[in-house]
Each structure stands twice: as structure tokens, then as C-alpha cells.
Design an enzyme around this catalytic site. Structure first.
Site, PDB file in Angstrom:
ATOM      1  N   HIS A 119      -2.183  -4.043   4.993  1.00  0.00           N
ATOM      2  CA  HIS A 119      -2.020  -3.633   6.394  1.00  0.00           C
ATOM      3  C   HIS A 119      -3.374  -3.353   7.014  1.00  0.00           C
ATOM      4  O   HIS A 119      -4.307  -2.914   6.328  1.00  0.00           O
ATOM      5  CB  HIS A 119      -1.101  -2.412   6.502  1.00  0.00           C
TER       6      HIS A 119
ATOM      7  N   CYS B 192      -6.136   0.096   6.880  1.00  0.00           N
ATOM      8  CA  CYS B 192      -5.890   0.662   5.544  1.00  0.00           C
ATOM      9  C   CYS B 192      -6.998   1.656   5.174  1.00  0.00           C
ATOM     10  O   CYS B 192      -8.182   1.307   5.146  1.00  0.00           O
ATOM     11  CB  CYS B 192      -5.818  -0.460   4.512  1.00  0.00           C
TER      12      CYS B 192
ATOM     13  N   ASP C 140       0.415   3.791   1.699  1.00  0.00           N
ATOM     14  CA  ASP C 140       0.377   4.375   3.048  1.00  0.00           C
ATOM     15  C   ASP C 140       1.790   4.671   3.576  1.00  0.00           C
ATOM     16  O   ASP C 140       2.658   3.791   3.556  1.00  0.00           O
ATOM     17  CB  ASP C 140      -0.344   3.390   3.982  1.00  0.00           C
TER      18      ASP C 140
ATOM     19  N   CYS D  17       0.841  -1.197   0.000  1.00  0.00           N
ATOM     20  CA  CYS D  17       0.000   0.000   0.000  1.00  0.00           C
ATOM     21  C   CYS D  17       0.882   1.254   0.000  1.00  0.00           C
ATOM     22  O   CYS D  17       1.983   1.258   0.540  1.00  0.00           O
ATOM     23  CB  CYS D  17      -0.912   0.002   1.223  1.00  0.00           C
TER      24      CYS D  17
ATOM     25  N   ARG E 283       2.919   4.820   6.371  1.00  0.00           N
ATOM     26  CA  ARG E 283       3.319   4.049   7.553  1.00  0.00           C
ATOM     27  C   ARG E 283       3.789   2.637   7.217  1.00  0.00           C
ATOM     28  O   ARG E 283       4.142   1.875   8.121  1.00  0.00           O
ATOM     29  CB  ARG E 283       2.136   3.972   8.537  1.00  0.00           C
TER      30      ARG E 283
HETATM   31 CO    CO Z   1      -3.421   1.186   3.015  1.00  0.00          CO
END
Ligand code: CO
Length: 196
Positions: free
Chosen positions: A98, A101, A44, A42, A46
Site C-alpha cells: 500500500h 506504508c 497496517d 501489510c 488501514r
Molecule cells: Co504498510
């Protein structure tokens, strides 16, 4: 004036630190990359691929998009897979989702988010394909399970690409893995979705 100077400062410190520990690291790496892993994760912030598995530059070939989706008509993702398999000859493709998400959450709520709703359609499809499994769960449980089911669905999509199918036909050793990462504790979990 250099914009975002602090990032350039950090870059110098980072490069110096690596060269101090291993002189010649960058010159060796500049001649070729030979990663064993393709990471599909992803976007993301993080969930940074290399950092999570504590691997240095050169070890992981990476493709990231919102909610780690592998779409059969996505030339970007398919090109990454093809290059990784046929040219770099990676031995493992890891689809890593994750918990928490935002893409999964956005796909499940009923508000509009703009262009991205077209991308999130694929997540809604995963929900529709697994409607029985998701039925009756609380909101958080449902989201967590959908994060996992999405990984498994994307593992299957990777396996069904002509690229992976042809690699297997040629007898090439290539394993496709489904993992999920917990942003609350930094721990990875294997979803036992590995296909070889
Ligand atoms: Co995500």
C-alpha cells in the site's frame, strides 16, 4: 468483568447480522474452509484484507507483516504459504502493498527504530536493487515507487520459494499477483506483476 466489553458487544452484533442474512453461515463454515486466495499484506490497520475486497470469512487465507515482506528464512510466512498451497490448494497468492506504508518510510529514513530495523533491512535491499529506477525522484515519488517495487520483489520471492516452484512442477494452477492499495481512496491497483 469482561475487558474491552465494547468489542464483545460489536462481535455479537456482527455475528447476529450475518446469521440474519444467512442462517447456517457459521455452521457451514465451521466444517471446512476452502479459500481460493492467499493474501500476503501489510500489518497496517488501514489495510484489512477481507474488507478491501469485500469478501466474507472463509474466502481469504491471510498472512500480514510489516511492509508485506516475504523472506526466504521466515518460517512463519513460509508455513502459511505451504499450508495455503499444499493443503488448502489456493489458486491465487496476492501480495498486496500500500502507498503510505510506514515500514517503507521507516526503511528509507536515517533514524533508528529498534529491533524493527533488522526487518526493514529487506526493504533497504529492495531500494539498493532498484537504485537506478529510484534515482532523481522527489521524496514522495520515491516512496510510492518503492512501495510498488517492494511488491514486485516480494512476488518474485513468493515465486522462488520451493513451495511454489514444486507446485508448478506438479502442474498445479497457481497464480502469484502483485497489487497495491491506495489508503487515500480505498482503491486497489494491479501492478501487472502476475506470474503463473
Ligand atoms: Co504498510
Amino acid at each position: 468483568m469482561k475487558l474491552l466489553k465494547h468489542l464483545f458487544d460489536r462481535n455479537l452484533e456482527w455475528a447476529d447480522e450475518i446469521k440474519r442474512k444467512e442462517p447456517g453461515f457459521f455452521s457451514k463454515l465451521s466444517r471446512q474452509q476452502a479459500p481460493e486466495y492467499l493474501w500476503i499484506g501489510c500489518s497496517d490497520s488501514r489495510v484489512p484484507a477481507n474488507q478491501i475486497v469485500d469478501l466474507p470469512p472463509g474466502e481469504v487465507f491471510v498472512h500480514r507483516n510489516i511492509a508485506n515482506v516475504v523472506v526466504h528464512t521466515d518460517l512463519n510466512c513460509l508455513s502459511v504459504i505451504q499450508y495455503a498451497v499444499d493443503v488448502l490448494k489456493v489458486k491465487h497468492i496476492i501480495v498486496c502493498g500500500h502507498y503510505g506504508c510506514g515500514g517503507i518510510k521507516a526503511a528509507m529514513d536515517r533514524t533508528e527504530h529498534g529491533l524493527i530495523d533488522n526487518w526493514l533491512r529487506h526493504i533497504k535491499d529492495v531500494g539498493r536493487l532498484n537504485v537506478e529506477e529510484l534515482r532523481g525522484l522527489g521524496h514522495e515519488e520515491k516512496l510510492d515507487l518503492l512501495c510498488e517495487l517492494n511488491v514486485k520483489e516480494q512476488v518474485s520471492n513468493v515465486c522462488n520459494t520451493t513451495i511454489v516452484q514444486n507446485a508448478w512442477k506438479r502442474g498445479i494452477e497457481l497464480a502469484i499477483h502483485g497489487w497495491i492499495y491506495n489508503i487515500e481512496n480505498g482503491i486497489l491497483k494491479d501492478l501487472d506483476a502476475c506470474i503463473t
